[in-house]
Design a protein around this motif. Structure first.
Motif, PDB file in Angstrom:
ATOM      1  N   SER A 199      -7.626   5.950   1.928  1.00  0.00           N
ATOM      2  CA  SER A 199      -7.074   4.604   1.781  1.00  0.00           C
ATOM      3  C   SER A 199      -5.585   4.563   2.102  1.00  0.00           C
ATOM      4  N   GLY A 200      -5.005   5.713   2.418  1.00  0.00           N
ATOM      5  CA  GLY A 200      -3.582   5.739   2.722  1.00  0.00           C
ATOM      6  C   GLY A 200      -3.228   6.839   3.694  1.00  0.00           C
ATOM      7  N   THR A 201      -2.028   6.721   4.263  1.00  0.00           N
ATOM      8  CA  THR A 201      -1.529   7.735   5.181  1.00  0.00           C
ATOM      9  C   THR A 201      -0.015   7.621   5.265  1.00  0.00           C
ATOM     10  N   GLY A 202       0.605   8.579   5.939  1.00  0.00           N
ATOM     11  CA  GLY A 202       2.054   8.610   6.051  1.00  0.00           C
ATOM     12  C   GLY A 202       2.548   8.309   7.447  1.00  0.00           C
ATOM     13  N   GLY A 203       3.781   7.816   7.517  1.00  0.00           N
ATOM     14  CA  GLY A 203       4.464   7.560   8.780  1.00  0.00           C
ATOM     15  C   GLY A 203       5.758   8.348   8.821  1.00  0.00           C
ATOM     16  N   PHE A 204       6.074   8.866  10.016  1.00  0.00           N
ATOM     17  CA  PHE A 204       7.196   9.789  10.166  1.00  0.00           C
ATOM     18  C   PHE A 204       7.981   9.454  11.426  1.00  0.00           C
ATOM     19  N   MET A 205       9.270   9.715  11.424  1.00  0.00           N
ATOM     20  CA  MET A 205      10.130   9.429  12.569  1.00  0.00           C
ATOM     21  C   MET A 205      11.544   9.871  12.250  1.00  0.00           C
ATOM     22  N   THR A 206      12.403   9.833  13.248  1.00  0.00           N
ATOM     23  CA  THR A 206      13.829  10.048  13.039  1.00  0.00           C
ATOM     24  C   THR A 206      14.535   8.743  13.367  1.00  0.00           C
ATOM     25  N   GLN A 229      13.304  -4.903  12.206  1.00  0.00           N
ATOM     26  CA  GLN A 229      13.134  -4.280  13.514  1.00  0.00           C
ATOM     27  C   GLN A 229      11.684  -3.830  13.646  1.00  0.00           C
ATOM     28  N   THR A 230      10.995  -4.347  14.644  1.00  0.00           N
ATOM     29  CA  THR A 230       9.590  -4.021  14.847  1.00  0.00           C
ATOM     30  C   THR A 230       9.456  -2.901  15.863  1.00  0.00           C
ATOM     31  N   ILE A 231       8.614  -1.923  15.526  1.00  0.00           N
ATOM     32  CA  ILE A 231       8.381  -0.781  16.404  1.00  0.00           C
ATOM     33  C   ILE A 231       6.876  -0.579  16.578  1.00  0.00           C
ATOM     34  N   ARG A 232       6.504   0.103  17.646  1.00  0.00           N
ATOM     35  CA  ARG A 232       5.103   0.433  17.916  1.00  0.00           C
ATOM     36  C   ARG A 232       4.986   1.946  17.808  1.00  0.00           C
ATOM     37  N   VAL A 233       4.052   2.413  16.985  1.00  0.00           N
ATOM     38  CA  VAL A 233       3.965   3.823  16.617  1.00  0.00           C
ATOM     39  C   VAL A 233       2.567   4.364  16.912  1.00  0.00           C
ATOM     40  N   PRO A 234       2.466   5.538  17.560  1.00  0.00           N
ATOM     41  CA  PRO A 234       1.148   6.117  17.825  1.00  0.00           C
ATOM     42  C   PRO A 234       0.556   6.774  16.584  1.00  0.00           C
ATOM     43  N   VAL A 235      -0.770   6.807  16.528  1.00  0.00           N
ATOM     44  CA  VAL A 235      -1.492   7.537  15.485  1.00  0.00           C
ATOM     45  C   VAL A 235      -1.832   8.906  16.065  1.00  0.00           C
ATOM     46  N   LEU A 236      -1.441   9.958  15.353  1.00  0.00           N
ATOM     47  CA  LEU A 236      -1.662  11.334  15.800  1.00  0.00           C
ATOM     48  C   LEU A 236      -2.268  12.156  14.663  1.00  0.00           C
ATOM     49  N   ALA A 237      -2.905  13.279  15.014  1.00  0.00           N
ATOM     50  CA  ALA A 237      -3.449  14.186  14.003  1.00  0.00           C
ATOM     51  C   ALA A 237      -2.352  15.064  13.411  1.00  0.00           C
ATOM     52  N   THR A 238      -1.360  15.424  14.238  1.00  0.00           N
ATOM     53  CA  THR A 238      -0.238  16.256  13.806  1.00  0.00           C
ATOM     54  C   THR A 238       1.033  15.741  14.471  1.00  0.00           C
ATOM     55  N   ALA A 239       2.167  16.237  14.010  1.00  0.00           N
ATOM     56  CA  ALA A 239       3.457  15.803  14.545  1.00  0.00           C
ATOM     57  C   ALA A 239       3.546  16.079  16.040  1.00  0.00           C
ATOM     58  N   ASN A 244      13.084   7.776  17.063  1.00  0.00           N
ATOM     59  CA  ASN A 244      12.576   8.885  17.876  1.00  0.00           C
ATOM     60  C   ASN A 244      11.426   9.585  17.168  1.00  0.00           C
ATOM     61  N   ASP A 245      10.532  10.154  17.969  1.00  0.00           N
ATOM     62  CA  ASP A 245       9.429  10.997  17.467  1.00  0.00           C
ATOM     63  C   ASP A 245       8.617  10.292  16.381  1.00  0.00           C
ATOM     64  N   ALA A 246       8.398   9.002  16.526  1.00  0.00           N
ATOM     65  CA  ALA A 246       7.651   8.234  15.522  1.00  0.00           C
ATOM     66  C   ALA A 246       6.157   8.501  15.657  1.00  0.00           C
ATOM     67  N   TRP A 247       5.489   8.621  14.507  1.00  0.00           N
ATOM     68  CA  TRP A 247       4.034   8.773  14.489  1.00  0.00           C
ATOM     69  C   TRP A 247       3.501   8.471  13.102  1.00  0.00           C
ATOM     70  N   VAL A 248       2.244   8.088  13.058  1.00  0.00           N
ATOM     71  CA  VAL A 248       1.523   7.865  11.802  1.00  0.00           C
ATOM     72  C   VAL A 248       0.360   8.831  11.799  1.00  0.00           C
ATOM     73  N   ARG A 249       0.155   9.497  10.660  1.00  0.00           N
ATOM     74  CA  ARG A 249      -0.926  10.475  10.554  1.00  0.00           C
ATOM     75  C   ARG A 249      -2.281   9.768  10.583  1.00  0.00           C
ATOM     76  N   GLN A 250      -3.187  10.351  11.322  1.00  0.00           N
ATOM     77  CA  GLN A 250      -4.557   9.852  11.400  1.00  0.00           C
ATOM     78  C   GLN A 250      -5.153   9.742  10.002  1.00  0.00           C
ATOM     79  N   ALA A 251      -5.860   8.677   9.746  1.00  0.00           N
ATOM     80  CA  ALA A 251      -6.560   8.499   8.468  1.00  0.00           C
ATOM     81  C   ALA A 251      -8.054   8.569   8.743  1.00  0.00           C
TER      82      ALA A 251
END
Length: 149
Positions: free
Chosen positions: A34-41, A129-139, A22-29
């Motif tokens: 050269s790196g960024t974070g991914g977040f989810m529950t 387990q493969t998931i598809r995650v959106p890139v967002l500027a904020t949560a 749930n609530d999966a997202w990766v921070r815009q880079a």
């Protein structure tokens, strides 16, 4: 080699995944990062351990945790993160999160990334387990509403 391959399972299309995401997202880079974070529950149906992940947009990927040491926020790689059955485990800014390093391209808001979670069950078998995650500027709003204030 055949034994190793036999121990690796994959979640197939149409099969209910072992882990609800749930609530999966990766921070815009932005350019130059050269790196960024991914977040989810993550909520697992059975006891599992998150032991890694990968994405085709990064040269390397690690599980990380942030913690306060005195007045300093420290980030470090961890080998595993337990996912107890039925208990949501938050990967969020300032805590446990996914770290994508050596990005192969800039990540822009509106992009979607494929991430493959690598999970270990109680018998030591690896499940992907493969998931598809959106890139967002904020949560996303739902993720920030559930975070403690």
């Amino acid at each position: 080699m055949a034994l190793l391959l036999a121990a690796v399972c994959s979640v197939s299309v149409g099969q209910e995944p072992l882990v609800q995401v749930n609530d999966a997202w990766v921070r815009q880079a932005v350019k130059g990062q050269s790196g960024t974070g991914g977040f989810m529950t993550l909520t697992s149906r059975v006891p599992l351990t998150l032991v890694g992940f990968r994405s085709p947009v990064s040269a390397s990927a690690e599980l990380h945790e942030m913690s306060m040491q005195g007045d300093v926020m420290r980030m470090r790689a961890i080998d595993a993160l337990p996912l107890p059955a039925g208990q949501p485990v938050a990967l969020q800014p300032g805590g446990h999160h996914l770290m994508l390093m050596g990005l192969t391209r800039p990540l822009s808001v509106g992009d979607h990334l494929v991430l493959t979670l690598k999970l270990r069950d109680g018998k030591g078998q690896i499940i992907k387990q493969t998931i598809r995650v959106p890139v967002l500027a904020t949560a996303p709003a739902a993720a920030t509403a559930s975070q403690p204030h």
